[in-house]
Design a protein around this motif. Structure first.
Motif, PDB file in Angstrom:
ATOM      1  N   VAL A 100     -15.819 -46.446  -8.380  1.00  0.00           N
ATOM      2  CA  VAL A 100     -16.133 -45.928  -9.661  1.00  0.00           C
ATOM      3  C   VAL A 100     -15.447 -47.120 -10.636  1.00  0.00           C
ATOM      4  O   VAL A 100     -14.438 -47.820 -10.570  1.00  0.00           O
ATOM      5  CB  VAL A 100     -15.426 -44.825  -9.866  1.00  0.00           C
ATOM      6  N   ARG A 109     -11.820 -42.977  -2.363  1.00  0.00           N
ATOM      7  CA  ARG A 109     -12.433 -43.399  -3.713  1.00  0.00           C
ATOM      8  C   ARG A 109     -11.409 -44.821  -4.068  1.00  0.00           C
ATOM      9  O   ARG A 109     -10.262 -44.800  -4.028  1.00  0.00           O
ATOM     10  CB  ARG A 109     -12.148 -42.476  -4.529  1.00  0.00           C
ATOM     11  N   ARG A 167     -24.397 -49.690 -16.102  1.00  0.00           N
ATOM     12  CA  ARG A 167     -25.105 -49.791 -14.821  1.00  0.00           C
ATOM     13  C   ARG A 167     -25.713 -51.182 -14.418  1.00  0.00           C
ATOM     14  O   ARG A 167     -25.620 -51.734 -13.352  1.00  0.00           O
ATOM     15  CB  ARG A 167     -26.050 -48.776 -14.569  1.00  0.00           C
ATOM     16  N   ARG A 206     -19.514 -32.688  -0.890  1.00  0.00           N
ATOM     17  CA  ARG A 206     -18.450 -33.609  -0.617  1.00  0.00           C
ATOM     18  C   ARG A 206     -17.229 -32.946  -0.084  1.00  0.00           C
ATOM     19  O   ARG A 206     -16.064 -33.288  -0.806  1.00  0.00           O
ATOM     20  CB  ARG A 206     -18.364 -34.607  -1.755  1.00  0.00           C
ATOM     21  N   ASP A 266     -23.652 -52.035  -7.962  1.00  0.00           N
ATOM     22  CA  ASP A 266     -23.326 -51.685  -6.699  1.00  0.00           C
ATOM     23  C   ASP A 266     -22.214 -50.569  -6.688  1.00  0.00           C
ATOM     24  O   ASP A 266     -22.015 -49.886  -5.479  1.00  0.00           O
ATOM     25  CB  ASP A 266     -22.626 -52.932  -6.103  1.00  0.00           C
ATOM     26  N   ALA A 267     -21.790 -50.209  -8.082  1.00  0.00           N
ATOM     27  CA  ALA A 267     -20.846 -49.150  -8.255  1.00  0.00           C
ATOM     28  C   ALA A 267     -21.511 -47.627  -7.983  1.00  0.00           C
ATOM     29  O   ALA A 267     -22.818 -47.436  -8.200  1.00  0.00           O
ATOM     30  CB  ALA A 267     -20.153 -49.052  -9.474  1.00  0.00           C
ATOM     31  N   ASP A 268     -20.885 -46.742  -7.383  1.00  0.00           N
ATOM     32  CA  ASP A 268     -21.528 -45.404  -7.246  1.00  0.00           C
ATOM     33  C   ASP A 268     -21.315 -44.698  -8.522  1.00  0.00           C
ATOM     34  O   ASP A 268     -22.391 -43.791  -8.918  1.00  0.00           O
ATOM     35  CB  ASP A 268     -20.530 -44.490  -6.335  1.00  0.00           C
ATOM     36  N   GLU A 269     -20.558 -44.932  -9.498  1.00  0.00           N
ATOM     37  CA  GLU A 269     -20.403 -44.328 -10.883  1.00  0.00           C
ATOM     38  C   GLU A 269     -20.050 -45.477 -11.833  1.00  0.00           C
ATOM     39  O   GLU A 269     -18.965 -46.229 -11.464  1.00  0.00           O
ATOM     40  CB  GLU A 269     -19.590 -43.156 -10.875  1.00  0.00           C
ATOM     41  N   LYS A 311     -17.295 -51.534  -1.804  1.00  0.00           N
ATOM     42  CA  LYS A 311     -18.269 -50.909  -1.010  1.00  0.00           C
ATOM     43  C   LYS A 311     -18.454 -51.235   0.382  1.00  0.00           C
ATOM     44  O   LYS A 311     -18.670 -50.661   1.307  1.00  0.00           O
ATOM     45  CB  LYS A 311     -19.613 -51.005  -1.682  1.00  0.00           C
ATOM     46  N   TYR A 359     -15.405 -47.656   0.685  1.00  0.00           N
ATOM     47  CA  TYR A 359     -15.023 -46.949  -0.364  1.00  0.00           C
ATOM     48  C   TYR A 359     -16.307 -46.355  -1.331  1.00  0.00           C
ATOM     49  O   TYR A 359     -17.167 -47.062  -1.292  1.00  0.00           O
ATOM     50  CB  TYR A 359     -14.195 -47.650  -1.293  1.00  0.00           C
ATOM     51  N   GLU A 360     -15.878 -45.177  -1.794  1.00  0.00           N
ATOM     52  CA  GLU A 360     -17.025 -44.795  -2.931  1.00  0.00           C
ATOM     53  C   GLU A 360     -16.221 -45.481  -4.208  1.00  0.00           C
ATOM     54  O   GLU A 360     -14.968 -45.089  -4.620  1.00  0.00           O
ATOM     55  CB  GLU A 360     -16.706 -43.138  -3.290  1.00  0.00           C
TER      56      GLU A 360
END
Length: 385
Positions: free
Chosen positions: A227, A202, A238, A115, A243-246, A220, A224-225
């Motif tokens: 979190v 982010r 989760r 990244r 839909d969250a990356d983290e 999203k 954006y990424e």
């Protein structure tokens, strides 16, 4: 190429040979933009797309031929061609596709996996012995790798331009003479196609509440990424935020202390709880981030400001806080509130006023250097203004 890196990585790990076809230039109503890629392995598997289906078959055949011959080729497909209907490009556009057998993509794949910003430059037209020559430029102080096989003046000029393109996150075609000057294509020139990749910005959403799920979705959608962070393990799951990356379980201020942020980072504070908000905002408003917004009523906002002043924040630092978060859309539901938040982030980034275009004058699009000019204040009980 960047959108099919996982597949290329797998092929590299397996030792699978492949040819890479990349859209390097478009004109008119072309189906996909430069950088769109289709890769074909030696065993006939295909990944990606360069035209949304229009000329995939013809490009697949070119890739197979290139793997056999080992020779790169630049091919144009257009509506004006005699065989336009045969290959299916009937949209009226023209695309130039560069097919590169066994391309050198390892350095680019490594950068994307880590990244980190990277730009890949390839010679796509010019002397036959230089077709496919590749230069990979890494962001920051990291040295470039590879060479385009030209004169020192040519190499220096391309490296400088590629570095500038990576800084701005853009790609494109460049044609140079041996002296390193940009020029029109000719017998002694080389044309270079540049793909630039920068990691997505982010968005960090603090507070695992129902409003947060909607903000995650719109984040999203905007690229954006995203979190989600909350100290309450029962809420930060989760399952609640697919839909969250983290999803991070930690105290918000402690998590913020542990990560790197930059001038594109967006912080949405939705915890609505002083024990979380105050230590978080104390740090957030002193960081070089793009946006800090916090949910709450106007009464909550005034109380927050008093507590933050007591902690030593200056009026300049406090002025960065967008609270109550969002534009005045009359939002009530989580989904409507998420749209209001997204609208404010976009307006802040692009320099928009947030006013209806029907009552404004001047250009519709902004250069991104301005700021929100005004915010209309309404009911003290709205979470999103």
């Amino acid at each position: 190429m960047f959108d099919i890196v996982p597949e290329l990585t797998a092929w590299r790990a397996q030792g699978t040979r492949f040819a890479l076809a990349t859209v390097v230039d478009v004109a008119g109503s072309a189906p996909r933009l430069p950088g769109a890629a289709l890769a074909v392995s030696a065993d006939g598997e295909a990944v990606g797309s360069i035209s949304g289906g229009c000329v995939e078959g013809a490009v697949y055949a070119l890739c197979s031929e290139a793997l056999e011959s080992g020779t790169p080729v630049l091919q144009r497909f257009g509506y004006s061609d005699e065989d336009a209907f045969a290959v299916g490009l009937t949209c009226g556009g023209i695309i130039d596709v560069f097919v590169h057998p066994e391309p050198d993509v390892d350095a680019a794949i490594a950068a994307l996996t880590a990244r980190t910003p990277v730009a890949v430059a390839r010679v796509v037209a010019g002397p036959a012995h230089r077709l496919g020559a590749t230069l990979v430029h890494h962001g920051g102080a990291a040295p470039s790798t590879g060479s385009l096989g030209g004169t020192p003046a040519f190499e220096a000029a391309v490296r400088a331009e590629v570095a500038a393109m990576l800084d701005s996150g853009r790609g494109g075609m460049l044609t140079y003479g041996p002296d390193g000057r940009l020029c029109a294509a000719g017998p002694d020139t080389a044309t270079v196609f540049v793909e630039a990749y920068t990691p997505p910005p982010r968005m960090i959403v603090f507070g695992a509440i129902d409003f947060a799920a909607a903000v995650v979705k719109v984040g999203k959608f905007l690229g954006y990424e995203v979190v989600v962070c909350d100290a309450r393990e029962v809420f930060a799951t989760r399952r609640r935020f697919p839909d969250a990356d983290e999803v991070v379980v930690d105290w918000p201020h402690r998590y913020l202390d542990s990560i790197e942020v930059d001038g594109r980072t967006v912080l949405c504070v939705l915890t609505h709880d002083a024990k979380f908000d105050i230590p978080l905002l104390e740090r957030a408003l002193r960081l070089p981030v793009a946006y800090v917004g916090a949910m709450g009523s106007r009464r909550t906002h005034e109380t927050r400001l008093e507590k933050l002043r007591a902690l030593g924040l200056t009026e300049a630092e406090l002025s960065r806080l967008r609270s109550p978060i969002g534009l005045d859309l009359g939002a009530r539901t989580p989904e409507e509130t998420a749209i209001a938040v997204a609208a404010e982030i976009i307006a802040h980034r692009r320099g928009g006023s947030g006013a209806p275009l029907s009552v404004t004058e001047g250009p519709i699009h902004h250069d991104g250097k301005g700021s929100i000019q005004s915010v209309i204040r309404t009911s003290p009980d709205h979470h999103a203004a």
